[in-house]
Scaffold this active site. Structure first.
Site, PDB file in Angstrom:
ATOM      1  CE  LYS A 126     -37.045 -47.651 -92.157  1.00  0.00           C
ATOM      2  NZ  LYS A 126     -37.198 -49.133 -92.374  1.00  0.00           N
TER       3      LYS A 126
HETATM    4  N1  PMP Z   1     -35.165 -46.867 -99.314  1.00  0.00           N
HETATM    5  C1  PMP Z   1     -34.342 -46.317 -98.422  1.00  0.00           C
HETATM    6  C2  PMP Z   1     -33.460 -45.193 -98.864  1.00  0.00           C
HETATM    7  C3  PMP Z   1     -34.291 -46.798 -97.112  1.00  0.00           C
HETATM    8  O1  PMP Z   1     -33.453 -46.241 -96.218  1.00  0.00           O
HETATM    9  C4  PMP Z   1     -35.121 -47.879 -96.755  1.00  0.00           C
HETATM   10  C5  PMP Z   1     -35.089 -48.456 -95.367  1.00  0.00           C
HETATM   11  N2  PMP Z   1     -33.898 -48.959 -94.911  1.00  0.00           N
HETATM   12  C6  PMP Z   1     -35.959 -48.438 -97.716  1.00  0.00           C
HETATM   13  C7  PMP Z   1     -35.970 -47.895 -98.987  1.00  0.00           C
HETATM   14  C8  PMP Z   1     -36.802 -49.667 -97.442  1.00  0.00           C
HETATM   15  O2  PMP Z   1     -37.884 -49.478 -96.615  1.00  0.00           O
HETATM   16  P1  PMP Z   1     -38.378 -50.634 -95.654  1.00  0.00           P
HETATM   17  O3  PMP Z   1     -37.386 -50.720 -94.520  1.00  0.00           O
HETATM   18  O4  PMP Z   1     -39.709 -50.156 -95.192  1.00  0.00           O
HETATM   19  O5  PMP Z   1     -38.433 -51.913 -96.409  1.00  0.00           O
END
Ligand code: PMP
Length: 327
Positions: free
Chosen positions: A43
């Protein structure tokens, strides 16, 4: 070696070949080590993309407050860059996330508000709370990672090209879970433009509605999950940009078995969403056993970010989970 301010060392993360699983399946499974970003997660990229675009549009000035609703990682990413660039952060989080994330945000000096978890339709949901708080004063900027497509654009501009280059253009599949959809949208768009034959498989935890959406066109969910930062019950502007071929659902027990397998056999301490991603990659490899296919996924953050939960036997017992070998 790279040198620079925090925001200059976001991204350009290594691509790690996961030896044990590659040997077990006769495929090549790689994880992009997003846990090595300065804020410790994938993130950081979204945070940087959102702040950079807001600055370019004149929406942020020194001393302003960035407001965001987050499961934690986006808040940490925003806070690391905000500290360097002279902004404040007001972060709204559900109160059931790993303690490590609240501790990190407190250390980074953000104003932190926690709210009880609730369905999205409830106006007290962390998303709506952040949106509301962002309107209270004209020195506030709402990052809005779910609907602000600067999120997927940074993955299209950075994560996708990095993967393509690191894999030297030989990629058979890309596998990813969804929180906002920024990662899967940016990467899938970039990779499909390079080679439309690359398969994109979404992996969903239980309790999330997207698996059903890809399968049937209807958002619906059963069960729940201890994974954090992934799983949603609505289509976001970022997810709408994704090109997804297929979807699978992975249980917390399989995720946990993979998490411990990676720690023990590969020396890789990853968080719950990363373990879910790698389990789905392993499943894909088993379906294509001994084909030599190259499968890429994302190691979103570190297991150390969740140690109070996943390395805590009491917590696991309470959730009916056990440390047992991969099946
Ligand atoms: N894994 C973790 C630990 C996250 O914090 C997030 C984002 N909230 C994601 C995966 C998913 O990524 P995205 O928001 O780009 O879909």
């Amino acid at each position: 070696m790279r040198t620079g301010y925090i925001s200059e060392i976001v991204g350009q993360t290594p691509l790690i070949k996961i030896k044990s699983l590659s040997e077990m399946t006769g495929c090549e499974i790689f994880g992009k080590a997003e846990l090595l970003n300065p804020g410790g997660s994938v993130k950081d990229r979204a945070a940087l993309g959102i702040i950079n675009e807001a600055e370019e549009q004149g929406l942020l000035k020194i001393g302003d407050t960035i407001v965001e609703g987050t499961a934690g990682n986006t808040g940490i990413g925003l806070a690391t860059i905000a500290a360097q660039r002279g902004y404040r952060c007001l972060i709204v989080m559900p109160n059931n996330q790993a303690q490590e994330k609240y501790d990190a945000l407190n250390a980074l000096g953000v104003d932190l508000l926690t709210v009880p978890p609730c369905p999205f339709s409830n106006e007290n949901h962390f998303y709506h709370t952040a949106k509301r708080l962002a309107t209270e004063g004209n020195d506030r900027f709402w990052a809005n990672q779910f609907e602000n497509t600067a999120n997927f654009r940074i993955h299209y501009k950075t994560t996708g090209p990095e993967l393509w280059e690191q894999a030297e253009g030989k990629i058979d599949a890309f596998i990813s879970a969804v929180g906002t959809g920024g990662t899967i949208a940016g990467v899938s768009r970039f990779l499909k433009e390079k080679n439309s034959l690359i398969k994109v498989r979404m992996v969903d935890p239980f309790g999330s509605g997207l698996y059903s959406y890809i399968k049937t066109g209807q958002i619906a969910a059963t069960g729940s999950s201890i994974t954090e930062g992934i799983g949603i019950m609505r289509l976001t502007a970022n997810f709408k940009e994704a090109i997804v071929d297929e979807a699978v659902q992975v249980s917390d027990q399989d995720m946990l078995s993979m998490l411990y397998h990676l720690a023990e056999k590969d020396g890789l301490l990853v968080g719950t969403s990363a373990a879910l991603n790698v389990f789905a990659s392993y499943q894909y490899a088993i379906e294509h056993k001994n084909s030599g296919k190259r499968i890429l996924t994302i190691l979103c953050d570190s297991g150390l970010r969740y140690q109070s939960k996943i390395f805590n036997p009491e917590f696991l017992k309470e959730k009916g989970l056990t440390r047992k070998p991969l099946t």
